[in-house]
Enzyme design. Sequence first.
Site, PDB file in Angstrom:
ATOM      1  N   ASP A   7     -35.563  81.407  11.421  1.00  0.00           N
ATOM      2  CA  ASP A   7     -34.927  82.270  11.832  1.00  0.00           C
ATOM      3  C   ASP A   7     -33.962  82.020  13.135  1.00  0.00           C
ATOM      4  OD1 ASP A   7     -33.982  85.034  11.143  1.00  0.00           O
ATOM      5  OD2 ASP A   7     -34.771  85.433  13.202  1.00  0.00           O
ATOM      6  N   GLU A   9     -31.035  83.369  15.798  1.00  0.00           N
ATOM      7  CA  GLU A   9     -30.384  84.623  16.790  1.00  0.00           C
ATOM      8  C   GLU A   9     -28.829  83.915  17.173  1.00  0.00           C
ATOM      9  OE1 GLU A   9     -31.478  87.663  16.367  1.00  0.00           O
ATOM     10  OE2 GLU A   9     -33.290  87.060  15.825  1.00  0.00           O
ATOM     11  N   ASP A 155     -39.971  86.449  14.199  1.00  0.00           N
ATOM     12  CA  ASP A 155     -39.317  86.747  13.014  1.00  0.00           C
ATOM     13  C   ASP A 155     -39.694  85.667  11.985  1.00  0.00           C
ATOM     14  OD1 ASP A 155     -38.575  89.135  14.214  1.00  0.00           O
ATOM     15  OD2 ASP A 155     -36.189  88.709  13.684  1.00  0.00           O
TER      16      ASP A 155
END
Length: 230
Positions: A7, A9, A155
């Site tokens: 994941d 960001e 996540d």
Amino acid sequence: MREIIFDTETTGVNPAGGDRIVEIGCIEMINRVETGREYHAYFHPERSMPSEAEAVHGLSDRFLSDKPLFKDKAQELIDFLGDAPMVAHNAGFDFGFLNRELALCGRDPICLTRMVCTLVIARTRHPGAKHSLDALCSRFGVDRSQRVKHGALLDAQLLAQVYIELTGGRQIGLGLVADVSSDSVAAAAPVDRPLRPARPHFASDEEITRHRAFIARLKQPLWERFLTAA
């Protein structure tokens, strides 16, 4: 089989418009079991952090000010990823950012054939349901109590559990499939021994007599019709 669950960001939603990756988290799985190997890094985005993005993941300009640039960690990340399939939720988003960052530092892009999207899998398996990571955690009983804000490594850890459930459940990865290599087949070959005659699997006259005596004590037994036919 080795797979990477990951994941990212970012500073926004548009890599072509100048948004950058600020965090990446990767989990290694082999044969659908987490190995304990992880890759996690924060990056200085070389731009300011929009307040809308900071509200999602909590990563401020001040926090990221002393973090390395993506290009300084690119080889380390590439080495960890190897050539394994890469699993992400809404994977097109993460691949778009990752390949944009690789392009900015003169690296080859990651081939899209390696992309596995859990959002697509979830929509196929559960049409009409909610497909956010939070919703899938609720569906499969995955504990997300620590997820106050989005975080790439957390996540990815949650997604690894969701991915297993989406693709058949934990039992598929327990190694119960027999080894069918030529060596194992040879090792398992039976020792020569005399063949035994087949064992009969029909009731003997004595067993039928005893069964008739048993059902004679029952009221309108269902089995009587079969004994009559016999």
